[in-house]
Write a protein that holds these residues in place. Structure first.
Motif, mmCIF file in Angstrom:
data_model
loop_
_atom_site.group_PDB
_atom_site.id
_atom_site.type_symbol
_atom_site.label_atom_id
_atom_site.label_comp_id
_atom_site.label_asym_id
_atom_site.label_seq_id
_atom_site.Cartn_x
_atom_site.Cartn_y
_atom_site.Cartn_z
ATOM 1 N N VAL A 5 -39.676 37.828 -1.151
ATOM 2 C CA VAL A 5 -39.602 38.603 -0.043
ATOM 3 C C VAL A 5 -38.509 39.584 -0.194
ATOM 4 C CG1 VAL A 5 -39.515 38.631 2.570
ATOM 5 C CG2 VAL A 5 -40.711 36.879 1.442
ATOM 6 N N LYS A 6 -38.712 41.024 -0.290
ATOM 7 C CA LYS A 6 -37.751 42.014 -0.503
ATOM 8 C C LYS A 6 -36.850 42.173 0.922
ATOM 9 C CE LYS A 6 -38.834 43.584 -4.623
ATOM 10 N NZ LYS A 6 -38.244 42.949 -5.719
ATOM 11 N N ALA A 7 -35.799 42.461 0.454
ATOM 12 C CA ALA A 7 -34.690 42.516 1.680
ATOM 13 C C ALA A 7 -35.246 43.777 2.488
ATOM 14 C CB ALA A 7 -33.363 42.612 0.771
ATOM 15 N N LEU A 8 -34.724 43.610 3.616
ATOM 16 C CA LEU A 8 -34.818 44.570 4.661
ATOM 17 C C LEU A 8 -33.424 45.448 4.107
ATOM 18 C CD1 LEU A 8 -34.837 43.210 8.236
ATOM 19 C CD2 LEU A 8 -36.147 44.943 7.196
ATOM 20 N N ARG A 9 -33.794 46.911 4.198
ATOM 21 C CA ARG A 9 -32.781 47.641 3.851
ATOM 22 C C ARG A 9 -32.501 48.853 4.780
ATOM 23 N NH1 ARG A 9 -32.108 50.448 -1.799
ATOM 24 N NH2 ARG A 9 -31.001 52.287 -1.141
ATOM 25 N N LYS A 10 -31.142 48.711 5.186
ATOM 26 C CA LYS A 10 -30.704 49.475 6.397
ATOM 27 C C LYS A 10 -30.189 50.763 5.676
ATOM 28 C CE LYS A 10 -26.632 49.556 9.471
ATOM 29 N NZ LYS A 10 -25.379 49.006 9.817
ATOM 30 N N ASN A 11 -30.303 51.720 6.198
ATOM 31 C CA ASN A 11 -30.138 53.093 5.727
ATOM 32 C C ASN A 11 -28.923 53.339 5.572
ATOM 33 O OD1 ASN A 11 -30.266 55.650 4.633
ATOM 34 N ND2 ASN A 11 -31.886 56.243 5.981
ATOM 35 N N VAL A 12 -27.938 52.926 4.816
ATOM 36 C CA VAL A 12 -26.276 53.155 4.892
ATOM 37 C C VAL A 12 -26.115 54.487 4.717
ATOM 38 C CG1 VAL A 12 -25.642 50.791 4.636
ATOM 39 C CG2 VAL A 12 -26.198 52.482 2.512
ATOM 40 N N THR A 13 -26.800 55.452 4.033
ATOM 41 C CA THR A 13 -26.496 56.976 3.662
ATOM 42 C C THR A 13 -26.975 57.860 4.799
ATOM 43 O OG1 THR A 13 -28.802 57.045 2.474
ATOM 44 C CG2 THR A 13 -26.857 56.238 1.320
ATOM 45 N N ALA A 14 -27.340 57.329 5.910
ATOM 46 C CA ALA A 14 -27.814 58.149 7.061
ATOM 47 C C ALA A 14 -26.752 59.092 7.421
ATOM 48 C CB ALA A 14 -28.515 57.325 8.157
ATOM 49 N N LYS A 15 -25.476 58.489 7.622
ATOM 50 C CA LYS A 15 -24.354 59.327 8.084
ATOM 51 C C LYS A 15 -24.016 60.353 7.107
ATOM 52 C CE LYS A 15 -21.274 55.628 7.172
ATOM 53 N NZ LYS A 15 -20.634 54.470 7.949
ATOM 54 N N CYS A 16 -24.292 60.398 5.888
ATOM 55 C CA CYS A 16 -23.847 61.296 4.864
ATOM 56 C C CYS A 16 -24.818 62.581 4.924
ATOM 57 C CB CYS A 16 -23.980 60.694 3.310
ATOM 58 S SG CYS A 16 -22.823 59.564 3.160
ATOM 59 N N TYR A 17 -24.203 63.617 5.474
ATOM 60 C CA TYR A 17 -25.216 64.730 5.646
ATOM 61 C C TYR A 17 -24.542 65.779 4.442
ATOM 62 C CZ TYR A 17 -21.680 65.545 9.114
ATOM 63 O OH TYR A 17 -20.457 65.728 9.632
ATOM 64 N N GLY A 18 -25.239 66.197 3.265
ATOM 65 C CA GLY A 18 -24.724 67.036 2.445
ATOM 66 C C GLY A 18 -23.604 66.221 1.588
ATOM 67 N N GLY A 19 -22.543 66.961 1.072
ATOM 68 C CA GLY A 19 -21.580 66.193 0.152
ATOM 69 C C GLY A 19 -22.163 65.634 -1.186
ATOM 70 N N ASP A 20 -21.212 65.524 -1.886
ATOM 71 C CA ASP A 20 -21.510 64.807 -3.187
ATOM 72 C C ASP A 20 -22.168 63.898 -3.262
ATOM 73 O OD1 ASP A 20 -19.412 63.895 -6.169
ATOM 74 O OD2 ASP A 20 -21.205 64.894 -6.098
ATOM 75 N N ILE A 21 -23.020 63.657 -4.466
ATOM 76 C CA ILE A 21 -23.859 62.412 -4.468
ATOM 77 C C ILE A 21 -23.279 61.170 -4.788
ATOM 78 C CG2 ILE A 21 -23.962 62.709 -7.097
ATOM 79 C CD1 ILE A 21 -27.066 61.408 -4.939
ATOM 80 N N THR A 22 -21.846 61.099 -5.149
ATOM 81 C CA THR A 22 -21.034 60.077 -5.567
ATOM 82 C C THR A 22 -20.878 59.462 -4.326
ATOM 83 O OG1 THR A 22 -19.281 61.398 -5.633
ATOM 84 C CG2 THR A 22 -19.908 60.910 -7.566
ATOM 85 N N ARG A 23 -20.625 60.101 -3.190
ATOM 86 C CA ARG A 23 -20.548 59.469 -1.717
ATOM 87 C C ARG A 23 -21.461 58.569 -1.537
ATOM 88 N NH1 ARG A 23 -19.534 63.521 2.586
ATOM 89 N NH2 ARG A 23 -18.923 61.655 3.859
#
Length: 598
Positions: A544-562
């Motif tokens: 049963v795959k894990a529920l995935r919370k969107n932790v990157t939602a607050k990143c608007y723009g910026g570098d991919i490494t963030r």
């Protein structure tokens, strides 16, 4: 002899009109008024009315004036119709001198008709064959007569034709009871012997045994004792059965009635036991009493753990008027405190659970049913296994024996091929085929009970379009290639879903169950691994795959490494959660096995 008394019962397959015939008799003899009449008047449980089956036997006394001008007392001891209640049927028949063998004119002789007829013959009863529902458009009276003659070897002229619904031919049934069934033997001077054929619990009076007195007499003030329990009590009241219990001065040899003696301990009264006088006891009990061995077991747990004591007292009360139910306390890692209950069959299990939920307002989880196995160990010991979790390690076991039954199936000849295929799929051993008439056939198979307890009856009905009837009797244990199938959730075995299966079917069942649980277990914040295993060998797995919370939602723009940094951080958290996380298993998961294709 008590010349004006007749003790009889009605035996039939389910739905052949037994309760309706009893209704008409009560009406015809004036035992119950037209105003109080309702259908299935003796079936006083809602469950009996809904399912159209008799679960408890109900005694009742009728007064009938025969054409010879004499008055007769007819004691009807009603019997349950289903295979799972056969011990109750045998005790009820032991309390009678005769039986009406009822056959539906449109259905003919069915499996339960055959086994009940044999039970009556074993008890040396006078059998009166009765064909019911003769007014139905689909009635085939000629074929039914032919089948009855073939079954019990009677003369065609002895068969009574009736319609319990309209009352047609009812006079003939009552006359046959008076004329053909012998009156009970009268032995008032012998020491008291009374057979307990049923009992019920009254909150004020304690246990009330229902008895048939064979020898002697019993009255208030007398001291009695039970043969099986060897405990003595003082009789407070005796009486007979009309629509309610009616107090009388005494019960004498030949009578059917009840005894109240302030018996508070439910475990002291056993159906089939004999009551005798304490001061002048009989030398030996009436024959036929035996401890009933359950065939099917399942765990029963309260949804709310505080209901455990309520469940215990409810089971004790139910055991009183269902002597074939057994139970003992057990604990489960997944479900907490509960009971391991033993039943005579699958319908019996359903009925017990439904009665507990309705009559005692309990919410229950019932685990997967299983049968009783025997394990022969290398040490030479033989142990009984009622619960898969009690199975010793595979290395300690030399052989496992499983219970077999002799199954009798009666079906229209058109569906014979389907029935034979079903029995072969269930590891059946073919025995014989017997043609009852041109359109009906009786098939005998020997089948493992473990293959029957799940869905055999449902499949039998679907492959025969509802026409097949089925009955079985245990024939002992045989060696089988069986293994214990475990279900592991994140590496932890879930004891409530352990299962003993045939090795050939283990892989298929393991895969099925894993995929079923995948649908039912809700997603967690971590991955849930579901595995099926035999010993240490994993045979099936799903995730049963894990529920995935969107932790990157607050990143608007910026570098991919963030974004990558946040995802890595989430991954670390999930690892930790998996180590400490416990999975909540929903109730439906425990019932999933019952709905699987077996």
């Amino acid at each position: 002899m008590k010349l004006n008394v007749r003790n009889f019962s009605i035996i039939a397959h389910i739905d052949h009109g037994k309760s309706t015939l009893a209704d008409r008799m009560l009406e015809f003899t004036g035992t119950i008024s037209q105003r109080d009449m309702k259908s299935q008047v003796l079936d006083d449980m809602d469950l009996e009315r809904e399912r159209g089956i008799t679960i408890k036997s109900h005694p009742i006394q009728m007064d009938y004036k025969h054409s010879d001008g004499k008055n007769y007392i007819l004691n009807l001891i009603d019997t349950p119709g289903h295979v799972d209640f056969s011990y109750e049927v045998s005790r009820s028949l032991a309390a009678c001198e005769g039986a009406l063998l009822l056959v539906d004119a449109s259905q003919g002789v069915e499996a339960q008709t055959v086994s009940n007829a044999y039970l009556a013959i074993e008890n040396d009863l006078t059998i009166i064959p009765v064909i019911n529902k003769i007014d139905l458009p689909g009635a085939d009276i000629e074929s039914s007569i032919h089948q009855i003659v073939d079954l019990i070897g009677c003369d065609e002229s002895e068969i009574v034709l009736t319609s319990a619904k309209s009352g047609q031919g009812l006079q003939g049934v009552l006359d046959a009871i008076v004329e053909k069934i012998p009156p009970p033997q009268y032995h008032p001077d012998k020491p008291l012997r009374a057979l307990i054929f049923d009992s019920m619990f009254d909150a004020f009076r304690g246990v009330i045994p229902y008895v048939r007195v064979f020898d002697g007499e019993v009255k208030a003030g007398q001291h009695i004792r039970f043969f099986a329990g060897d405990t003595s009590y003082e009789v407070a009241e005796v009486g007979k059965f009309k629509m309610t219990r009616v107090k009388t001065a005494r019960l004498v040899s030949g009578d059917v009635g009840y005894i109240t003696a302030g018996v508070k301990d439910i475990s002291k009264v056993h159906v089939g036991d004999t009551i005798t006088n304490k001061t002048k006891p009989a030398e030996k009990p009436l024959p036929g009493y035996r401890e009933i061995k359950p065939m099917v077991f399942s765990g029963m747990y309260p949804v709310v753990s505080e209901d455990f004591e309520d469940l215990r007292s409810s089971l004790e009360k139910m055991k009183l008027n269902d002597s074939s139910l057994t139970f003992e306390a057990e604990t489960s890692n997944a479900l907490g405190f509960g009971f391991r209950c033993g039943y005579l069959g699958l319908l019996h299990m359903e009925v017990v659970q439904e009665r507990l939920e309705r009559e005692y307002n309990l919410d229950l989880i019932t685990t997967m049913p299983n049968v009783r196995y025997q394990a022969a160990l290398h040490t030479g010991a033989m142990i009984e296994i009622h619960n898969p979790s009690d199975m010793p390690p595979a290395g300690d076991i030399e052989a496992i024996n499983e219970p077999y039954v002799k199954a009798e199936i009666i079906v229209q000849t058109d569906y014979l091929g389907n029935i034979l295929k079903l029995c072969q799929d269930k590891r059946g051993i073919y025995k014989t085929t017997h043609y009852l008439d041109t359109g009906k056939v009786q098939v005998i198979y020997e089948l493992p009970l473990g293959e029957i307890v799940f869905d055999f009856y449902d499949k039998l009905k679907s492959v025969s379009r509802g026409y097949a009837s089925f009955d079985y009797e245990p024939i002992g244990f045989r060696k089988g290639d069986l293994v214990k199938l475990d279900i592991l959730i994140n590496g932890e075995p879930l004891d409530a879903l352990s299962w003993i299966v045939h090795r050939e079917k283990a892989f298929y069942h393991g895969r099925e169950l894993c995929s079923k649980l995948k649908e039912l277990i809700p997603k967690q914040l971590f991955e849930v691994i579901i595995q099926a295993a035999i010993g240490s060998k994993i045979i099936a797995r799903t995730t049963v795959k894990a529920l995935r919370k969107n932790v990157t939602a607050k990143c608007y723009g910026g570098d991919i490494t963030r974004k990558r940094k946040l995802l890595e951080k989430q991954k670390e958290g999930k690892k930790r959660m998996k180590q400490v996380g416990r999975v909540e298993i929903p109730q439906e998961a425990f019932l999933a096995v019952l709905k699987m294709e077996h």
